[in-house]
Design a protein around this motif. Structure first.
Motif, short mmCIF file in Angstrom:
data_model
loop_
_atom_site.label_atom_id
_atom_site.label_comp_id
_atom_site.label_asym_id
_atom_site.label_seq_id
_atom_site.Cartn_x
_atom_site.Cartn_y
_atom_site.Cartn_z
N ILE A 181 1.19 0.39 -0.03
CA ILE A 181 1.30 0.62 -1.47
C ILE A 181 1.06 -0.66 -2.26
O ILE A 181 0.51 -0.62 -3.38
N TYR B 256 -0.90 7.40 -11.11
CA TYR B 256 0.06 6.69 -10.26
C TYR B 256 -0.59 5.75 -9.26
O TYR B 256 0.11 5.08 -8.49
N THR C 189 -0.28 4.74 -4.79
CA THR C 189 1.11 5.03 -4.40
C THR C 189 1.30 6.50 -4.06
O THR C 189 1.99 6.86 -3.09
#
Length: 410
Positions: A117, A182, A185
């Motif tokens: 991430i 987003y 992630t």
């Protein structure tokens, strides 16, 4: 549907000694439907990203600004690592406490996905996903080996494809739209969530010990009593067929969203289209579950692989939304139909699980090589050559798989 058994492991002396002090736990029927579903989740946990590959490639390009080649290399690194992990499983599957290994491997998979991430460098991502592939491939190889110990591996592999395509469709439906908001992630957290579910299911699976004749004579691998020398040619041909089939399909599938964009299709159309294709493709895996080997393997394999080639060729006309949609639906159905039979051939050649683990290795090599070759062939978003390469590979697969399929049919 479930049996209540003690948690002792026949292959583990220490566990046997402690079994009287441990409380009983719920264990599913080793050859029942729930066992097949849980084994499918276990085997998918290490490579779930494959079923959302277009979303991963598109997400790396849009979320992190990777180029076509860099995104393709990330996918290939992940899959080449998985190939090495699956190959390692071939040598250890008969000698390990596979459940303990699976717990550890799934914990490592979750940790690596979380680390990804925060990575933004293409080359760091390539290396990290390569490590993820190594761990995940080992888990998949173990899963394939255990599936071989079930009473009907063809059907269990059908459940495997059923789970993969069904949940892959959900990923393709929602993840591409979440990436702009987003970032990557969303991609990696979805992988973590799937692994956590698989980790819980592992608790309820039985031990699946190595069949007695494999512990007594490791060379007696064929169900017919033939030795390894007799079965070498069918095995090699089956492994080659798996590699070619997976490479041809994944080389095209990895760039399916990018191909659609190049033809002027919108992401709002492609995401639900690819999701629908994955869900309808469940019919292919379900058909294997229903008919098994009632009609042999040769004819079903030949027809379905040729149809895959035909509908892959039709993607030359992807500027038509209908052609794009229905071609992907047909390819998905055939893909989910063919793989259980190919893996089933490996399983029939060796009930101990080594040949099925080799099939997992060949599968990962094909899945890794497809995006790599496609990335090298791509130039200025011209996807015709990738489509043509896939068609040629699929037709070659029909020729290669004919002999081992025919041998088992006889």
């Amino acid at each position: 549907m479930t049996n209540y058994k003690s948690s002792n492991n026949g292959s583990n002396k220490m566990t046997n000694e402690l079994s009287t002090t441990q409380s009983p736990r719920i264990i599913v029927d080793p050859n029942g439907i729930w066992a097949s579903v849980m084994l499918a989740f276990l085997t998918t946990a290490g490579i779930f990203y494959i079923n959302i590959m277009p979303a991963v490639v598109s997400g790396l390009k849009e979320g992190l600004g990777f180029t076509n080649q860099q995104a393709g290399f990330v996918s290939s690194a992940n899959l080449y690592g998985a190939s090495l992990g699956a190959l390692t499983a071939v040598f250890i599957i008969k000698h390990i406490d596979w459940k303990r290994w699976s717990y550890v491997l799934m914990g490592l998979i979750i940790a690596i996905d979380l680390i990804c991430i925060v990575i933004s460098s293409p080359w760091v991502m390539i290396a990290t996903r390569g490590l993820h592939g190594l761990v995940g491939g080992l888990l998949v190889g173990i899963g394939f080996g255990i599936i071989s110990r079930t009473a009907s591996p063809d059907r269990t592999f059908g459940y495997l494809l059923f789970i993969q395509w069904g949940l892959g469709g959900l990923g393709l439906m929602f993840l591409p739209g979440l990436v702009p908001e987003y970032g990557v992630t969303a991609l990696f957290l979805s992988l973590v969530a799937f692994t956590l579910v698989s980790l819980v299911m592992l608790v309820f699976l039985p031990d699946y010990p190595v069949p007695q004749r494999h512990t007594e004579n490791a060379n007696q691998d064929a169900p017919t009593g033939n030795n390894n020398r007799v079965n070498k040619l069918p095995l090699v041909l089956t492994l080659l067929a798996i590699l070619i089939f997976q490479a041809a399909n994944m080389g095209l599938f990895a760039y399916m969203i990018a191909l659609g964009k190049a033809e002027g299709l919108s992401i709002d159309f492609m995401s639900p289209s690819l999701a629908a294709a994955s869900w309808v493709a469940l019919g292919g895996a379900f058909l294997v579950i229903v008919i098994g080997t009632r009609y042999g393997r040769t004819l079903p394999l030949a027809i379905s692989i040729v149809l895959t080639a035909l509908f892959s060729w039709l993607l030359h006309f992807s500027e038509s939304p209908d052609v794009y949609l229905y071609s992907n639906v047909a390819i998905g159905i055939c893909w989910a139909f063919v793989l259980p039979y190919l893996f089933g051939i490996c399983s029939e050649l060796d009930k101990g699980g080594q040949y099925a683990a080799l099939g997992g290795f060949a599968s990962k090599m094909g899945l890794a090589s497809g995006p790599m070759v496609a990335a090298l062939l791509l130039s200025d978003d011209h996807y015709s050559i990738v489509i043509n390469a896939a068609v040629v590979g699929l037709l070659l697969c029909v020729v290669v798989v004919f002999q081992p399929a025919r041998m088992l049919d006889r």
